[in-house]
Structure formats: structure tokens, C-alpha cells
Design a protein around this motif. Structure first.
Motif, short mmCIF file in Angstrom:
data_model
loop_
_atom_site.label_atom_id
_atom_site.label_comp_id
_atom_site.label_asym_id
_atom_site.label_seq_id
_atom_site.Cartn_x
_atom_site.Cartn_y
_atom_site.Cartn_z
N GLY A 60 -35.45 38.50 4.50
CA GLY A 60 -36.45 38.45 5.56
C GLY A 60 -35.88 38.96 6.87
N GLY A 61 -36.77 39.22 7.80
CA GLY A 61 -36.39 39.85 9.04
C GLY A 61 -35.47 39.02 9.91
N HIS A 62 -34.75 39.71 10.79
CA HIS A 62 -33.83 39.05 11.71
C HIS A 62 -34.52 38.63 12.99
CE1 HIS A 62 -34.09 43.13 13.18
NE2 HIS A 62 -33.46 42.79 14.29
N ARG A 63 -35.84 38.86 13.09
CA ARG A 63 -36.62 38.44 14.23
C ARG A 63 -37.67 37.42 13.79
NH1 ARG A 63 -33.31 39.75 18.22
NH2 ARG A 63 -32.95 42.00 18.43
N SER A 64 -37.92 36.43 14.63
CA SER A 64 -38.84 35.36 14.24
C SER A 64 -40.26 35.86 14.03
CB SER A 64 -38.82 34.24 15.29
OG SER A 64 -39.18 34.74 16.56
N TRP A 65 -40.69 36.90 14.77
CA TRP A 65 -42.06 37.40 14.61
C TRP A 65 -42.31 37.93 13.20
CZ3 TRP A 65 -43.30 42.30 13.10
CH2 TRP A 65 -42.35 43.31 13.27
N HIS A 97 -41.87 36.53 10.57
CA HIS A 97 -42.28 35.43 9.69
C HIS A 97 -43.52 34.71 10.23
CE1 HIS A 97 -38.42 36.03 7.71
NE2 HIS A 97 -37.91 36.11 8.92
N ASP A 98 -44.16 35.34 11.21
CA ASP A 98 -45.32 34.74 11.89
C ASP A 98 -46.56 35.56 11.53
OD1 ASP A 98 -47.31 33.91 13.67
OD2 ASP A 98 -45.89 33.60 15.31
N ARG A 99 -47.51 34.95 10.85
CA ARG A 99 -48.70 35.67 10.42
C ARG A 99 -49.49 36.24 11.59
NH1 ARG A 99 -51.82 36.63 6.10
NH2 ARG A 99 -54.08 36.85 6.45
N SER A 100 -49.59 35.48 12.68
CA SER A 100 -50.36 35.95 13.84
C SER A 100 -49.71 37.16 14.50
CB SER A 100 -50.51 34.83 14.86
OG SER A 100 -49.26 34.48 15.44
N GLU A 101 -48.42 37.37 14.25
CA GLU A 101 -47.69 38.51 14.79
C GLU A 101 -47.59 39.65 13.77
OE1 GLU A 101 -46.21 38.79 17.97
OE2 GLU A 101 -47.38 37.01 18.44
N TYR A 102 -48.31 39.54 12.67
CA TYR A 102 -48.32 40.51 11.57
C TYR A 102 -46.98 40.59 10.84
CZ TYR A 102 -52.68 41.84 13.79
OH TYR A 102 -53.94 41.82 14.33
N GLY A 103 -46.32 39.42 10.74
CA GLY A 103 -45.14 39.33 9.90
C GLY A 103 -45.54 39.00 8.47
N GLY A 104 -44.54 38.81 7.62
CA GLY A 104 -44.79 38.44 6.24
C GLY A 104 -44.39 39.50 5.24
N ALA A 105 -44.32 39.11 3.99
CA ALA A 105 -43.80 39.97 2.93
C ALA A 105 -44.67 41.18 2.65
CB ALA A 105 -43.60 39.16 1.64
N VAL A 106 -45.97 41.09 2.94
CA VAL A 106 -46.85 42.25 2.66
C VAL A 106 -46.53 43.40 3.60
CG1 VAL A 106 -49.22 43.09 2.58
CG2 VAL A 106 -48.69 40.80 1.74
#
Length: 327
Positions: A158-163, A165-174
Motif C-alpha cells: 500500500g501507499g506511503h501516503r495516508s490519502w 488509504h482514504d476512500r474520500s481522497e480516492y485511495g484504495g486498491a482499485v
């Protein structure tokens, strides 16, 4: 720009990915660079470190500098606005994936690029790996016969930035991971007919990112199935929970199969019925960022548009991603 002259590129986003792009551009030796970041200290740090001009004012740079292209390496939620401003300023664009957070925004960018008659290239870099190109060649020359099934996997911590992993910030595995598999599915097999989400979850609801423990709101595990227009089934898995980076792609056809990866220690195995025995190849490490940016710069210098990783292709990828994220 005049054909054959040195492209003038504004590199936007001075984080880890931006620095990788900067090093790649400098290694090419054929680009005049300026770096830009909304946080002036970041732009200054990178500019002084590599001896290139820097700025923190994106709009002023677009309006005042003599530029040919913009390279965008900022968080996903900023892509749409930054790309559209660059296009309306009459510039070509390279943008890290995804081109935009949603299908509607990606489609708007593709339409604007056509209106402005400008090149937009997106950072789907797997196409530049020789192992992946081998699969494409096997499919195109019919060596595998008629393909009917493909299994694709991409995983990492996963990413080295918290965003990220944040859905509202358009993070996530997709959007962070699985898009690369969608890109390959379209490149190998043509357009998609339907999308089915088999599983989607948050496996690790807490993790340490940037030195602190955070709660994860975006999916970190996704399994989906694509039905392609030509009848091929593609099963895609992506995650942000694998301890080390992992990728592989397998394609099955009526006359053979191939399994490959961009991971440098993993072999490529090709089995063709007419040969009767598997063939094993190794490709080693490839600097994919340098390869994709070399292609982009080549297009700029030669005055031609890219035929890989276009805005239109990215809009199709964004449509698939929208179906999976909304499921």
C-alpha cells in the motif's frame, strides 16, 4: 514546439513519484525542466537538489513560462483540475494514473484534448516492459491460438501516503493498483462488455503510514471478473496488504499459455502446443518510468501524438474502475 527542439516541461508534484520522474527526465538529457509544487519548500528542495528552476505557482507558470508540456505527479484528487488547466493553456500533458478520479472527468479530459489537439499520455507503464510486450506479441501473432481466460494479480503493502488509504481522497486498491490490470486487459483483449465484483473488503483496517497509525476507509482487497467483447474472461485481483510487491499475468489460449511478471526475479514461462515443451525467459530489472517518459519525450520532439496510454484509453479504464468502486 519546433520539431526536433528540446521540450520544455513543467513537472508538477515534488514528492517521491515526482522525484523519480525528475531523475528519469535528467537521464534522457533532452529536456529543459522546471519543477512545481504548491508547497514551496518541496519545490525548492527538489530544484536545488537537482539544479533545476522551481516554482510554487502553477497558474503563473502556465501563463508566463514558455512550455511545451506538463507532467503531473500529484495526488489523484487534483488530476482533473491540473490536466484541464494545462490543456486549456495549449500544452501537452503526461499524467500519472489515474487520469482522473471518475469516468465522467476522464471523458471530459479526452474531449478537451481533442478540442485542443494536444497529446495526453497517462502513466500505465506496464506496457513498456519486455515481458508484457512478449504476451502482446504472442496474442497478436496468434501463437496462443484463441485466448479464453486470463488471470491477473497485483499486490503490495500500500501507499506511503495516508490519502492512498482514504476512500474520500480516492485511495484504495482499485485506483492505486487494479487500474494497471484493467489497462492490460484492454490492451490484450479489446473492449470490456461487463464487470462483476466477486469480493471487495478492508482486510487490514489499521496500518502505520507516515509514522502514525491510521484507520483505513478505502478497500485494500478486490477480486473482480471482466467479460471482454471478444469472449475472453479476465479475473483480476488487487490488494494493498501483500508484504512485498507482487505482480503476475497469465493468459490461456487454445494453442498455448503464458505466465509472466514485471517482477525482476520472476521468470516468464511460455508453453505452445506445437513446441511441446515450456520455454523459460528472464528479463531482469527495467526502469519503466524512464521507458515511458522516453516515449513521451520522443513524441514531443517528433511532433506526433502518442498511440499508447491515451486519454481515450484511460476513460475506458476509468469506466471499469467506476463499476468496481460503486459495487
Amino acid at each position: 514546439m519546433a520539431r526536433g527542439s528540446r521540450p520544455r516541461v513543467l513537472l508538477v508534484g515534488c514528492g517521491r513519484q515526482g522525484e523519480k520522474h525528475l531523475r528519469a527526465f535528467l537521464s534522457l538529457g533532452s529536456v529543459d525542466l522546471t519543477v512545481c509544487d504548491a508547497v514551496e519548500e518541496r519545490a525548492k528542495r527538489l530544484g536545488l537538489k537537482y539544479g533545476v528552476p522551481y516554482t510554487s505557482d502553477y497558474e503563473a507558470a502556465l501563463a508566463g513560462a514558455e512550455l511545451d508540456a506538463v507532467d503531473i505527479c500529484t495526488p489523484t484528487k487534483t488530476h482533473y483540475e491540473l490536466v484541464m488547466k494545462a490543456l486549456k493553456a495549449g500544452l501537452h500533458v503526461f499524467c500519472e494514473k489515474p487520469l482522473a478520479p471518475t469516468y465522467e472527468q476522464a471523458k471530459e479530459i479526452a474531449e478537451e484534448a481533442r478540442r485542443q489537439d494536444k497529446m495526453v499520455m497517462v502513466g500505465f507503464l506496464y506496457k513498456f516492459h519486455p515481458a508484457v510486450r512478449l504476451v502482446k506479441n504472442l496474442l497478436d501473432n496468434g501463437a496462443l491460438g484463441e485466448p479464453y481466460l486470463s488471470i491477473m494479480r497485483i499486490g503490495g503493502r500500500g501507499g506511503h501516503r495516508s490519502w492512498k488509504h482514504d476512500r474520500s481522497e480516492y485511495g484504495g486498491a482499485v485506483l492505486e493498483m487494479m487500474l494497471h490490470m484493467f489497462d492490460l486487459a484492454l490492451w490484450f483483449f479489446g473492449d470490456v462488455k461487463s464487470v462483476s465484483v466477486l469480493d471487495k473488503d478492508v482486510v487490514l483496517p489499521e496500518r502505520v503510514v507516515e509514522g502514525r497509525k491510521i484507520r483505513v476507509s478505502a478497500e485494500d482487497w478486490v477480486l473482480c471478473s471482466l467479460e471482454m467483447e471478444e469472449g475472453v474472461k479476465v479475473v483480476c485481483e488487487a490488494d494493498q496488504v501483500t508484504p512485498s510487491y507482487m505482480h503476475y499475468t497469465e493468459v490461456l489460449g487454445t494453442e498455448g499459455n503464458v505466465m509472466t511478471s514485471i517482477v525482476d526475479y520472476m521468470p516468464t514461462v511460455v508453453f505452445l502446443r506445437k513446441a511441446g515443451v515450456p520455454m523459460i525467459r528472464s528479463f531482469g530489472y527495467v526502469d519503466l518510468i524512464r521507458e515511458e517518459l522516453a516515449y513521451f519525450v520522443e513524441c514531443l520532439i517528433e511532433g506526433r501524438k502518442n498511440d499508447l496510454n491515451t486519454a481515450e484509453e484511460s476513460a475506458k479504464i476509468a469506466w471499469i474502475a467506476d463499476q468496481v468502486r460503486r459495487a
